[in-house]
Design a protein around this motif. Sequence first.
Motif, mmCIF file in Angstrom:
data_model
loop_
_atom_site.group_PDB
_atom_site.id
_atom_site.type_symbol
_atom_site.label_atom_id
_atom_site.label_comp_id
_atom_site.label_asym_id
_atom_site.label_seq_id
_atom_site.Cartn_x
_atom_site.Cartn_y
_atom_site.Cartn_z
ATOM 1 N N ALA A 57 14.123 4.039 11.355
ATOM 2 C CA ALA A 57 14.410 5.413 11.771
ATOM 3 C C ALA A 57 14.337 6.367 10.590
ATOM 4 C CB ALA A 57 15.783 5.487 12.433
ATOM 5 N N GLN A 58 14.910 5.928 9.450
ATOM 6 C CA GLN A 58 14.859 6.779 8.268
ATOM 7 C C GLN A 58 13.429 6.979 7.778
ATOM 8 O OE1 GLN A 58 17.522 4.576 5.743
ATOM 9 N NE2 GLN A 58 19.332 5.752 6.358
ATOM 10 N N ALA A 59 12.626 5.915 7.784
ATOM 11 C CA ALA A 59 11.242 6.034 7.348
ATOM 12 C C ALA A 59 10.448 6.949 8.279
ATOM 13 C CB ALA A 59 10.598 4.643 7.284
ATOM 14 N N THR A 60 10.691 6.823 9.586
ATOM 15 C CA THR A 60 9.968 7.649 10.554
ATOM 16 C C THR A 60 10.295 9.124 10.375
ATOM 17 O OG1 THR A 60 9.923 5.843 12.160
ATOM 18 C CG2 THR A 60 9.600 8.076 13.006
ATOM 19 N N LEU A 61 11.582 9.435 10.289
ATOM 20 C CA LEU A 61 11.978 10.843 10.151
ATOM 21 C C LEU A 61 11.542 11.419 8.814
ATOM 22 C CD1 LEU A 61 15.552 10.676 11.724
ATOM 23 C CD2 LEU A 61 13.507 11.695 12.722
ATOM 24 N N GLY A 62 11.632 10.608 7.750
ATOM 25 C CA GLY A 62 11.179 11.088 6.445
ATOM 26 C C GLY A 62 9.689 11.384 6.433
ATOM 27 N N ALA A 63 8.905 10.494 7.069
ATOM 28 C CA ALA A 63 7.462 10.718 7.130
ATOM 29 C C ALA A 63 7.136 11.954 7.958
ATOM 30 C CB ALA A 63 6.776 9.480 7.714
ATOM 31 N N ILE A 64 7.860 12.156 9.064
ATOM 32 C CA ILE A 64 7.614 13.334 9.901
ATOM 33 C C ILE A 64 7.925 14.606 9.134
ATOM 34 C CG2 ILE A 64 8.455 14.600 11.917
ATOM 35 C CD1 ILE A 64 8.738 11.915 13.347
ATOM 36 N N ALA A 65 9.068 14.650 8.474
ATOM 37 C CA ALA A 65 9.454 15.856 7.748
ATOM 38 C C ALA A 65 8.463 16.164 6.629
ATOM 39 C CB ALA A 65 10.865 15.694 7.180
ATOM 40 N N ALA A 66 8.098 15.145 5.832
ATOM 41 C CA ALA A 66 7.171 15.375 4.726
ATOM 42 C C ALA A 66 5.787 15.786 5.230
ATOM 43 C CB ALA A 66 7.071 14.118 3.864
ATOM 44 N N GLY A 67 5.320 15.091 6.286
ATOM 45 C CA GLY A 67 3.998 15.411 6.810
ATOM 46 C C GLY A 67 3.920 16.804 7.400
ATOM 47 N N VAL A 68 4.944 17.198 8.135
ATOM 48 C CA VAL A 68 4.938 18.519 8.768
ATOM 49 C C VAL A 68 5.022 19.616 7.714
ATOM 50 C CG1 VAL A 68 6.266 20.065 10.247
ATOM 51 C CG2 VAL A 68 5.846 17.721 10.970
ATOM 52 N N ILE A 69 5.818 19.417 6.676
ATOM 53 C CA ILE A 69 5.913 20.419 5.614
ATOM 54 C C ILE A 69 4.562 20.583 4.917
ATOM 55 C CG2 ILE A 69 6.934 20.900 3.360
ATOM 56 C CD1 ILE A 69 9.522 19.612 4.407
ATOM 57 N N THR A 70 3.879 19.458 4.650
ATOM 58 C CA THR A 70 2.549 19.542 4.039
ATOM 59 C C THR A 70 1.567 20.241 4.973
ATOM 60 O OG1 THR A 70 2.968 17.493 2.825
ATOM 61 C CG2 THR A 70 0.679 18.201 3.039
ATOM 62 N N LEU A 118 14.914 16.437 9.340
ATOM 63 C CA LEU A 118 15.789 16.293 8.177
ATOM 64 C C LEU A 118 17.261 16.243 8.579
ATOM 65 C CD1 LEU A 118 13.988 18.726 5.699
ATOM 66 C CD2 LEU A 118 14.045 16.223 5.590
ATOM 67 N N VAL A 119 17.649 17.073 9.538
ATOM 68 C CA VAL A 119 19.058 17.078 9.969
ATOM 69 C C VAL A 119 19.419 15.771 10.662
ATOM 70 C CG1 VAL A 119 20.734 18.233 11.454
ATOM 71 C CG2 VAL A 119 19.123 19.594 10.122
ATOM 72 N N VAL A 120 18.532 15.267 11.521
ATOM 73 C CA VAL A 120 18.802 13.975 12.167
ATOM 74 C C VAL A 120 18.829 12.865 11.131
ATOM 75 C CG1 VAL A 120 17.912 12.287 13.825
ATOM 76 C CG2 VAL A 120 17.818 14.716 14.360
ATOM 77 N N LEU A 121 17.934 12.926 10.153
ATOM 78 C CA LEU A 121 17.899 11.907 9.107
ATOM 79 C C LEU A 121 19.225 11.810 8.374
ATOM 80 C CD1 LEU A 121 16.262 9.894 7.388
ATOM 81 C CD2 LEU A 121 15.492 11.842 6.011
ATOM 82 N N ALA A 122 19.864 12.952 8.169
ATOM 83 C CA ALA A 122 21.146 12.947 7.447
ATOM 84 C C ALA A 122 22.264 12.286 8.240
ATOM 85 C CB ALA A 122 21.533 14.385 7.095
ATOM 86 N N GLN A 123 22.072 12.059 9.538
ATOM 87 C CA GLN A 123 23.139 11.496 10.376
ATOM 88 C C GLN A 123 22.906 10.024 10.742
ATOM 89 O OE1 GLN A 123 24.750 14.360 13.384
ATOM 90 N NE2 GLN A 123 22.888 15.516 12.898
ATOM 91 N N ILE A 124 21.928 9.400 10.128
ATOM 92 C CA ILE A 124 21.673 7.987 10.374
ATOM 93 C C ILE A 124 22.502 7.154 9.402
ATOM 94 C CG2 ILE A 124 19.922 6.157 10.307
ATOM 95 C CD1 ILE A 124 17.865 8.196 11.160
ATOM 96 N N SER A 125 23.133 6.134 9.930
ATOM 97 C CA SER A 125 23.912 5.193 9.116
ATOM 98 C C SER A 125 23.635 3.774 9.593
ATOM 99 C CB SER A 125 25.405 5.498 9.210
ATOM 100 O OG SER A 125 25.873 5.288 10.535
ATOM 101 N N ASP A 126 24.170 2.804 8.871
ATOM 102 C CA ASP A 126 23.958 1.404 9.266
ATOM 103 C C ASP A 126 24.571 1.098 10.619
ATOM 104 O OD1 ASP A 126 22.608 0.982 6.928
ATOM 105 O OD2 ASP A 126 24.361 0.223 5.829
ATOM 106 N N ARG A 127 25.618 1.830 10.972
ATOM 107 C CA ARG A 127 26.296 1.561 12.253
ATOM 108 C C ARG A 127 25.814 2.457 13.378
ATOM 109 N NH1 ARG A 127 32.417 2.221 10.572
ATOM 110 N NH2 ARG A 127 31.457 4.057 9.620
ATOM 111 N N SER A 128 25.058 3.533 13.082
ATOM 112 C CA SER A 128 24.676 4.482 14.126
ATOM 113 C C SER A 128 23.237 4.943 13.906
ATOM 114 C CB SER A 128 25.616 5.696 14.111
ATOM 115 O OG SER A 128 25.186 6.687 15.007
ATOM 116 N N VAL A 129 22.393 4.664 14.891
ATOM 117 C CA VAL A 129 21.011 5.126 14.875
ATOM 118 C C VAL A 129 20.769 5.939 16.148
ATOM 119 C CG1 VAL A 129 18.581 4.487 14.858
ATOM 120 C CG2 VAL A 129 20.229 3.142 13.552
ATOM 121 N N PRO A 130 20.629 7.258 16.037
ATOM 122 C CA PRO A 130 20.387 8.096 17.235
ATOM 123 C C PRO A 130 18.950 7.915 17.736
ATOM 124 C CG PRO A 130 20.351 9.461 15.272
ATOM 125 C CD PRO A 130 20.703 8.074 14.810
#
Length: 434
Positions: A57-70, A118-130
Amino acid sequence: MRTTRPGVRRRGTPRAVWPHRGLAVALAGGGALLGWWLPRVERSHHLGGLSYDPAAAQATLGAIAAGVITLTGFVLTAVTLVVQSVQNMSPRLVGVLGYFERSLVLFGALTGTAVYSLVVLAQISDRSVPRLSVTLAIVFVLVSTGVILRSLAGLREVVTGGGLVRAVALRLNAALDQAWREPDQRGRTPGAPSAHPTGRTGRTEIAATRHGTVQHIDGPALVAIAARLDVHVDCLVAVGGFVEPGAPILRVTPGPPSGADVRRLTRAVRLGPSRSVDEDPAYGLRLLVDIAVRALSPAVNDPTTAVQAIDQIESVLLRLATRPLGTTTLHDHAGDPRLTVARPGWDSLVGLAFAEIVLYGRGDLQTHRRMRALFDTLSRACPPSRAASLTPYRAVLDRAAQALPHPTLSAAATVPDPQGLGGPDPHDDPPPGD
């Protein structure tokens, strides 16, 4: 009620800018709010989505945010290049084309997608994946991609001469239906003096408080104020004119009105930095002529684009051929004349449409033939009094045709052709066997 009501707005930023700007801000801000709110709802309601572990989930959201900004940077570059291309055609066209306002929505969608991720990425933890939030980020990427593809598909049209002509004509035709619709009552003839219905004397001139271009004259508001004060208002400026502070813009008969009423009357004449096609159709005609004249210049030498502009000019003049034009008097509910507003007459519009094209296109064969076809079409559609206004420009073409360097070209220039060159010639020989 016999008051003419032009379908234009009373005040504010030009019509295309505020809605698109507001939508762009809403998309960007909405992405941030949704990215903060939706994961919290998921934790309490156990909503479903695609299966992700925290790392994926973190990799997906990070790739989306970076790709969209570029991608946003690339889109900004493309829009900048389009702006430069259009400015080469005419700097005034940049403010007319709706494409550049619509690009604000595209930037809002891309920014909203990146911020949401980016905001969703900040809320991901080992115990919670939205999972639903991550899935929705992918959906936003697909939607943004569709918007980008649609925007890029329109780029080619925007940067061509024909595309610019069609874009201006689209805005101009909409303005004609609003600002120069057929009035509900008879207008005054241009230059006719106005008189207050009660016959009282005395007049007061109201001056502009700042400089600017007259973008809009709010006829309904002026009529309402004049009816309440039982006066007649003459507008001393026309839409599209430039005024300086202290220049008279309104004349009230009889006068003087109170200070509060003077402020209300002044606000009804809206000034801005430049002319607007939406409320000043003559400006749209001016832009079409600019495109044609530039296309006919030796530096560009593109008569086909000039013919495309003449096509749209013909369409505009055909729509105006039988409409009342010139100075118009607006009436109140009781039928009393309350406001006189100066507007271009038929002769002024014909001069605007033809004078420069005939001047700069006098050596171009396509322009000769297309203009002759236009004159023939317009002469059939106009009342005889208006058709007479075309005669001087036809005479200019006749003299210019005789000055062409060879009799063959002179003869070809006298043949009307709606395509400029290549259309059916009534003098062609019939096919064999006929």
